[in-house]
Design a protein around this motif. Structure first.
Motif, PDB file in Angstrom:
ATOM      1  N   PRO A 131       0.861  -1.284  -0.086  1.00 54.54           N
ATOM      2  CA  PRO A 131      -0.078  -0.084   0.150  1.00 54.54           C
ATOM      3  C   PRO A 131       0.745   1.354  -0.082  1.00 54.54           C
ATOM      4  N   LEU A 132       1.953   1.271   0.779  1.00 52.67           N
ATOM      5  CA  LEU A 132       2.767   2.470   0.881  1.00 52.67           C
ATOM      6  C   LEU A 132       3.489   2.721  -0.463  1.00 52.67           C
ATOM      7  N   LEU A 133       4.063   1.614  -0.926  1.00 53.23           N
ATOM      8  CA  LEU A 133       4.694   1.612  -2.245  1.00 53.23           C
ATOM      9  C   LEU A 133       3.723   2.039  -3.419  1.00 53.23           C
ATOM     10  N   ARG A 134       2.588   1.609  -3.414  1.00 52.04           N
ATOM     11  CA  ARG A 134       1.672   2.057  -4.470  1.00 52.04           C
ATOM     12  C   ARG A 134       1.196   3.489  -4.370  1.00 52.04           C
ATOM     13  N   ARG A 135       1.052   4.267  -3.167  1.00 53.74           N
ATOM     14  CA  ARG A 135       0.817   5.656  -2.949  1.00 53.74           C
ATOM     15  C   ARG A 135       2.190   6.281  -3.392  1.00 53.74           C
ATOM     16  N   ALA A 136       3.145   5.659  -3.078  1.00 56.46           N
ATOM     17  CA  ALA A 136       4.707   6.591  -3.744  1.00 56.46           C
ATOM     18  C   ALA A 136       4.534   6.527  -5.257  1.00 56.46           C
ATOM     19  N   ALA A 137       4.059   5.286  -5.852  1.00 54.70           N
ATOM     20  CA  ALA A 137       4.292   5.206  -7.358  1.00 54.70           C
ATOM     21  C   ALA A 137       3.220   6.091  -7.829  1.00 54.70           C
ATOM     22  N   ILE A 138       1.859   6.213  -7.397  1.00 60.52           N
ATOM     23  CA  ILE A 138       1.000   7.042  -7.979  1.00 60.52           C
ATOM     24  C   ILE A 138       1.511   8.503  -7.990  1.00 60.52           C
TER      25      ILE A 138
ATOM     26  N   LEU B   5       4.354   9.642  -8.547  1.00 60.22           N
ATOM     27  CA  LEU B   5       5.513   9.983  -9.163  1.00 60.22           C
ATOM     28  C   LEU B   5       5.050  10.329 -10.504  1.00 60.22           C
ATOM     29  N   PRO B   6       5.882  10.961 -11.537  1.00 59.21           N
ATOM     30  CA  PRO B   6       5.604  11.291 -12.914  1.00 59.21           C
ATOM     31  C   PRO B   6       5.542  10.011 -13.436  1.00 59.21           C
ATOM     32  N   ALA B   7       4.563  10.127 -14.450  1.00 59.46           N
ATOM     33  CA  ALA B   7       4.168   8.772 -15.051  1.00 59.46           C
ATOM     34  C   ALA B   7       5.345   7.810 -15.724  1.00 59.46           C
ATOM     35  N   PRO B   8       6.167   8.242 -16.180  1.00 58.87           N
ATOM     36  CA  PRO B   8       7.519   7.544 -16.745  1.00 58.87           C
ATOM     37  C   PRO B   8       7.954   6.488 -15.696  1.00 58.87           C
ATOM     38  N   ALA B   9       8.168   6.713 -14.431  1.00 56.88           N
ATOM     39  CA  ALA B   9       8.671   6.034 -13.460  1.00 56.88           C
ATOM     40  C   ALA B   9       7.231   5.286 -12.610  1.00 56.88           C
ATOM     41  N   GLY B  10       6.217   6.307 -12.628  1.00 64.16           N
ATOM     42  CA  GLY B  10       5.194   5.781 -11.625  1.00 64.16           C
ATOM     43  C   GLY B  10       4.357   4.570 -12.280  1.00 64.16           C
ATOM     44  N   THR B  11       4.213   4.655 -13.330  1.00 60.84           N
ATOM     45  CA  THR B  11       3.363   3.779 -14.319  1.00 60.84           C
ATOM     46  C   THR B  11       3.692   2.390 -14.416  1.00 60.84           C
ATOM     47  N   PRO B  12       5.356   2.128 -14.528  1.00 61.77           N
ATOM     48  CA  PRO B  12       5.650   0.816 -14.415  1.00 61.77           C
ATOM     49  C   PRO B  12       5.836   0.250 -13.036  1.00 61.77           C
ATOM     50  N   LEU B  13       6.068   0.970 -12.079  1.00 67.59           N
ATOM     51  CA  LEU B  13       6.069   0.573 -10.535  1.00 67.59           C
ATOM     52  C   LEU B  13       4.738   0.071 -10.509  1.00 67.59           C
ATOM     53  N   THR B  14       3.895   1.008 -10.763  1.00 62.08           N
ATOM     54  CA  THR B  14       2.151   0.575 -10.448  1.00 62.08           C
ATOM     55  C   THR B  14       2.107  -0.876 -11.184  1.00 62.08           C
ATOM     56  N   ARG B  15       2.510  -0.995 -12.403  1.00 62.64           N
ATOM     57  CA  ARG B  15       2.373  -2.341 -13.121  1.00 62.64           C
ATOM     58  C   ARG B  15       2.724  -3.492 -12.263  1.00 62.64           C
ATOM     59  N   PHE B  16       4.211  -3.077 -11.919  1.00 64.20           N
ATOM     60  CA  PHE B  16       4.605  -4.115 -11.003  1.00 64.20           C
ATOM     61  C   PHE B  16       3.799  -4.533  -9.749  1.00 64.20           C
ATOM     62  N   LEU B  17       3.569  -3.656  -8.997  1.00 65.18           N
ATOM     63  CA  LEU B  17       2.689  -3.848  -7.816  1.00 65.18           C
ATOM     64  C   LEU B  17       1.247  -4.478  -8.280  1.00 65.18           C
ATOM     65  N   ASP B  18       0.639  -4.471  -9.422  1.00 70.08           N
ATOM     66  CA  ASP B  18      -0.556  -5.126  -9.831  1.00 70.08           C
ATOM     67  C   ASP B  18      -0.032  -6.482  -9.934  1.00 70.08           C
ATOM     68  N   HIS B  19       1.046  -6.645 -10.385  1.00 73.87           N
ATOM     69  CA  HIS B  19       1.570  -8.128 -10.511  1.00 73.87           C
ATOM     70  C   HIS B  19       1.842  -8.720  -9.083  1.00 73.87           C
ATOM     71  N   LEU B  20       2.392  -7.988  -8.312  1.00 72.60           N
ATOM     72  CA  LEU B  20       2.442  -8.500  -6.770  1.00 72.60           C
ATOM     73  C   LEU B  20       1.232  -8.909  -6.520  1.00 72.60           C
ATOM     74  N   ASP B  21       0.325  -8.053  -6.619  1.00 68.73           N
ATOM     75  CA  ASP B  21      -1.140  -8.194  -6.061  1.00 68.73           C
ATOM     76  C   ASP B  21      -1.879  -9.365  -6.292  1.00 68.73           C
ATOM     77  N   ALA B  22      -1.637  -9.881  -7.798  1.00 71.41           N
ATOM     78  CA  ALA B  22      -2.442 -10.906  -8.320  1.00 71.41           C
ATOM     79  C   ALA B  22      -1.534 -12.104  -8.379  1.00 71.41           C
TER      80      ALA B  22
END
Length: 226
Positions: A37-44, A46-63
């Motif tokens: 949850p903390l990492l997702r808030r941090a990723a959101i 961030l500017p999209a070039p870094a935040g979007t891939p981090l969010t995508r990886f967090l989605d993988h961790l969740d799934a």
């Protein structure tokens, strides 16, 4: 001269991106998964070039079930030399020059008042990112740029294997300046030749290589100063 940061990132955003990437390159244990949850808030934030891939990886961790995450991590980073997380390996392999390069990493950390225990080599990408985020941003960025060719080769290897950790490397790459022709040439040379293979160990980094002994730090890697 201080290396230029990627346009669109403040120093605070760079530190956030590198800290998040450092954690996400760690073994996916219960502690890391509890930080989602903390990492997702941090990723959101961030500017999209870094935040979007981090969010995508967090989605993988969740799934993905934790046992599958752990097995994939070991298969990716422990069993594939091409996906090595140790930056100096790409440039020096297992040669004496690598031992001296490791010592320079350790000295950079000590110059910032930070020390690393002997359970981890100082060129591990997660360690370098942690240092850049919490120790010395400019020096950490310099180390990332110095070993940019290895970083790019790691990213290529992860991409070719369709690894979900590619997204974390994409986020790191987004925080760095565009590749130069010199770095592209170095990447091409590493692809063609691979790391050197002089099997002599890492003795220059061993006991007695530095002035002061290690001090155990709390998790994450750098939690205090000497």
């Amino acid at each position: 001269m201080r290396p230029a940061s990627k346009p669109g990132f403040t120093d605070a955003q760079l530190a956030t991106a590198w800290q998040a990437a450092s954690l996400l390159l760690g073994y996916p244990d219960e502690e890391l998964l509890g930080r989602r949850p903390l990492l997702r808030r941090a990723a959101i934030a961030l500017p999209a070039p870094a935040g979007t891939p981090l969010t995508r990886f967090l989605d993988h961790l969740d799934a993905t079930p934790p046992p599958d995450l752990a097995a994939d991590y070991v298969a990716t980073f422990d069993h594939r030399k091409r996906c090595c997380l140790y930056l100096t390996y790409y440039a020096y392999g297992d040669t004496r020059k690598r031992g001296m390069a490791l010592l320079r990493f350790k000295q950079a950390y000590q110059a910032a008042g930070l020390v690393l225990d002997d359970t981890e080599l100082p060129d591990h990408l997660a360690v370098v990112l942690e240092f850049a985020a919490t120790g010395d941003l400019a020096e950490g960025r310099r180390l990332l740029l110095e070993y940019r060719a290895g970083l790019e080769l790691l990213c290529l290897a992860l991409t070719e294997s369709a690894s979900p950790w590619t997204a974390v490397l994409d986020a790191v790459a987004a925080t760095l300046p565009p590749l130069t022709g010199r770095t592209e040439d170095a990447v091409a040379r590493l692809i063609a030749e691979g790391p050197p293979e002089e099997q002599v160990g890492l003795a220059p980094y061993g006991p007695g290589a530095a002035d002061s002994g290690p001090v155990l730090l709390p998790d994450p890697v750098f939690g205090g100063r000497s």
